[in-house]
Enzyme design. Sequence first.
Site, PDB file in Angstrom:
ATOM      1  N   ASN A  16      50.131  22.813  41.717  1.00 46.71           N
ATOM      2  CA  ASN A  16      51.153  22.929  40.676  1.00 46.71           C
ATOM      3  C   ASN A  16      51.501  21.522  40.172  1.00 46.71           C
ATOM      4  OD1 ASN A  16      53.823  22.905  39.513  1.00 46.71           O
ATOM      5  ND2 ASN A  16      54.123  24.974  40.281  1.00 46.71           N
ATOM      6  N   ASP A  18      53.736  20.701  37.753  1.00 45.30           N
ATOM      7  CA  ASP A  18      55.024  20.622  37.041  1.00 45.30           C
ATOM      8  C   ASP A  18      55.727  19.275  37.226  1.00 45.30           C
ATOM      9  OD1 ASP A  18      54.858  23.195  36.084  1.00 45.30           O
ATOM     10  OD2 ASP A  18      56.061  24.066  37.698  1.00 45.30           O
ATOM     11  N   HIS A  19      55.664  18.762  38.476  1.00 40.75           N
ATOM     12  CA  HIS A  19      56.472  17.563  38.722  1.00 40.75           C
ATOM     13  C   HIS A  19      55.840  16.278  38.196  1.00 40.75           C
ATOM     14  CE1 HIS A  19      59.546  19.876  40.341  1.00 40.75           C
ATOM     15  NE2 HIS A  19      58.878  20.289  41.407  1.00 40.75           N
ATOM     16  N   ARG A  27      61.338   9.646  31.195  1.00 39.71           N
ATOM     17  CA  ARG A  27      61.340   8.630  30.136  1.00 39.71           C
ATOM     18  C   ARG A  27      61.140   9.236  28.751  1.00 39.71           C
ATOM     19  NH1 ARG A  27      60.813   2.938  31.006  1.00 39.71           N
ATOM     20  NH2 ARG A  27      62.450   2.651  32.517  1.00 39.71           N
ATOM     21  N   HIS A  52      54.602  26.025  35.407  1.00 37.52           N
ATOM     22  CA  HIS A  52      55.685  26.970  35.139  1.00 37.52           C
ATOM     23  C   HIS A  52      56.361  26.552  33.843  1.00 37.52           C
ATOM     24  CE1 HIS A  52      59.603  29.009  36.853  1.00 37.52           C
ATOM     25  NE2 HIS A  52      59.301  29.425  35.634  1.00 37.52           N
ATOM     26  N   ARG A  54      59.210  26.888  31.862  1.00 39.86           N
ATOM     27  CA  ARG A  54      60.567  27.440  32.008  1.00 39.86           C
ATOM     28  C   ARG A  54      61.236  27.592  30.653  1.00 39.86           C
ATOM     29  NH1 ARG A  54      63.957  27.472  36.418  1.00 39.86           N
ATOM     30  NH2 ARG A  54      62.880  27.252  38.384  1.00 39.86           N
ATOM     31  N   ARG A  58      62.124  22.303  31.290  1.00 36.87           N
ATOM     32  CA  ARG A  58      62.541  21.094  32.006  1.00 36.87           C
ATOM     33  C   ARG A  58      61.365  20.280  32.526  1.00 36.87           C
ATOM     34  NH1 ARG A  58      65.164  23.690  37.421  1.00 36.87           N
ATOM     35  NH2 ARG A  58      66.267  24.895  35.861  1.00 36.87           N
ATOM     36  N   HIS A  59      60.217  20.915  32.702  1.00 31.63           N
ATOM     37  CA  HIS A  59      59.046  20.096  33.069  1.00 31.63           C
ATOM     38  C   HIS A  59      57.897  20.326  32.076  1.00 31.63           C
ATOM     39  CE1 HIS A  59      58.772  23.673  35.598  1.00 31.63           C
ATOM     40  NE2 HIS A  59      59.582  23.191  36.501  1.00 31.63           N
ATOM     41  N   GLU A  79      52.982  30.343  35.515  1.00 35.23           N
ATOM     42  CA  GLU A  79      54.162  30.987  36.095  1.00 35.23           C
ATOM     43  C   GLU A  79      55.176  31.155  34.979  1.00 35.23           C
ATOM     44  OE1 GLU A  79      55.778  28.664  39.234  1.00 35.23           O
ATOM     45  OE2 GLU A  79      54.021  28.879  40.491  1.00 35.23           O
ATOM     46  N   THR A 109      64.776  25.033  41.749  1.00 38.96           N
ATOM     47  CA  THR A 109      63.425  25.563  41.781  1.00 38.96           C
ATOM     48  C   THR A 109      63.543  27.075  41.942  1.00 38.96           C
ATOM     49  OG1 THR A 109      61.281  25.449  42.912  1.00 38.96           O
ATOM     50  CG2 THR A 109      63.228  25.162  44.289  1.00 38.96           C
ATOM     51  N   THR A 110      62.406  27.784  41.904  1.00 40.21           N
ATOM     52  CA  THR A 110      62.470  29.241  41.979  1.00 40.21           C
ATOM     53  C   THR A 110      63.085  29.664  43.309  1.00 40.21           C
ATOM     54  OG1 THR A 110      60.386  29.156  40.803  1.00 40.21           O
ATOM     55  CG2 THR A 110      61.098  31.308  41.599  1.00 40.21           C
ATOM     56  N   GLU A 160      51.879  37.140  45.040  1.00 38.80           N
ATOM     57  CA  GLU A 160      52.068  35.836  45.677  1.00 38.80           C
ATOM     58  C   GLU A 160      53.240  35.988  46.639  1.00 38.80           C
ATOM     59  OE1 GLU A 160      52.285  32.289  43.266  1.00 38.80           O
ATOM     60  OE2 GLU A 160      53.306  31.188  44.862  1.00 38.80           O
ATOM     61  N   HIS A 200      55.339  28.285  47.910  1.00 35.64           N
ATOM     62  CA  HIS A 200      56.702  27.778  47.821  1.00 35.64           C
ATOM     63  C   HIS A 200      57.127  27.102  49.126  1.00 35.64           C
ATOM     64  CE1 HIS A 200      60.739  27.086  46.431  1.00 35.64           C
ATOM     65  NE2 HIS A 200      60.267  27.359  45.230  1.00 35.64           N
ATOM     66  N   HIS A 223      55.321  20.516  44.972  1.00 32.54           N
ATOM     67  CA  HIS A 223      56.188  19.384  45.283  1.00 32.54           C
ATOM     68  C   HIS A 223      55.610  18.466  46.365  1.00 32.54           C
ATOM     69  CE1 HIS A 223      59.771  17.293  46.866  1.00 32.54           C
ATOM     70  NE2 HIS A 223      60.079  17.264  45.586  1.00 32.54           N
TER      71      HIS A 223
HETATM   72  N1  PXP Z   1      54.700  29.411  43.776  1.00 32.08           N
HETATM   73  C1  PXP Z   1      55.697  29.717  42.902  1.00 32.08           C
HETATM   74  C2  PXP Z   1      55.753  31.108  42.360  1.00 32.08           C
HETATM   75  C3  PXP Z   1      56.627  28.753  42.488  1.00 32.08           C
HETATM   76  O1  PXP Z   1      57.598  29.080  41.616  1.00 32.08           O
HETATM   77  C4  PXP Z   1      56.497  27.435  42.994  1.00 32.08           C
HETATM   78  C5  PXP Z   1      57.461  26.372  42.540  1.00 32.08           C
HETATM   79  O2  PXP Z   1      57.286  26.137  41.184  1.00 32.08           O
HETATM   80  C6  PXP Z   1      55.454  27.161  43.894  1.00 32.08           C
HETATM   81  C7  PXP Z   1      54.583  28.176  44.286  1.00 32.08           C
HETATM   82  C8  PXP Z   1      55.235  25.792  44.441  1.00 32.08           C
HETATM   83  O3  PXP Z   1      56.308  25.458  45.262  1.00 32.08           O
HETATM   84  P1  PXP Z   1      56.404  23.977  45.843  1.00 32.08           P
HETATM   85  O4  PXP Z   1      56.636  23.072  44.675  1.00 32.08           O
HETATM   86  O5  PXP Z   1      57.554  24.050  46.777  1.00 32.08           O
HETATM   87  O6  PXP Z   1      55.102  23.691  46.514  1.00 32.08           O
END
Ligand code: PXP
Length: 246
Positions: A16, A18-19, A27, A52, A54, A58-59, A79, A109-110, A160, A200, A223
Amino acid sequence: MFTIDHNPALMRLAVNIDHIATLRNARNEFEPDPVAAALLAEKSGAAGIVCHLREDRRHIRDNDLQRLRRAVTTKLDLEMAMTSEMQRIALQTKPELITLVPEKREELTTEGGFNIKAHYSTLVEFLKPFKTAGIESSIFIEPDKNAIDLSAKAGADLVELHTGSYALKANDDERARELQRIHAAAIYAKSIGLKVVAGHGLNYLNISPFKEITEIEEVSIGHAIIAHAVFIGLDAAVKELIRIIQ
Ligand code: PXP
């Protein structure tokens, strides 16, 4: 679309990104680029890229999603919340997979799995166009038999399993119990024909026991990998996680 030949007997990693976008957005400029991260993660062995989109953007932003769609050659997992806006965007973008998640504006987060019982009839209608478009659908649920049954009945291809409670347990016994619950759910979901993935809160320390849960085909991690990558680089962070799960 699948260009990397992953051994089906080995657990796969979906990364993932996103971060990477969170950092870029700090920035509000261009770097680091989530698309560059996705390509690097694929090169390092990721079997898929997750993002994801959103409601508050936000990301990942809309333009990132379009660029990711053009760049990702393994599997793009979008997502999203169950809203008509997201349905329209997903059907236009055509990721290989959508994952329905609950979404609250105020959460970091979710939090928790999708409340499938409360939204069942909407869900059935929501998933239909994805089936027609050849896009697989997954639902992010608690490791619970009823939620699994309803996911299958609603037409999902995958579930999932939410591993957040497992990841948060500080006590070894409680963690072992939660792992058992996840394992039982994975066995049951597979037995009724669903593909099973999990995610997650998973990280380099708590992921090892998942190797034994062979019903789980793939883990989705964000993350922990991005945080580790800050110190050792994304290539090494992805490879290290793959070494642990395989
Ligand atoms: N799976 C789902 C459905 C999520 O919403 C997330 C967080 O965006 C993750 C996995 C990944 O979680 P983490 O960032 O804690 O690894």
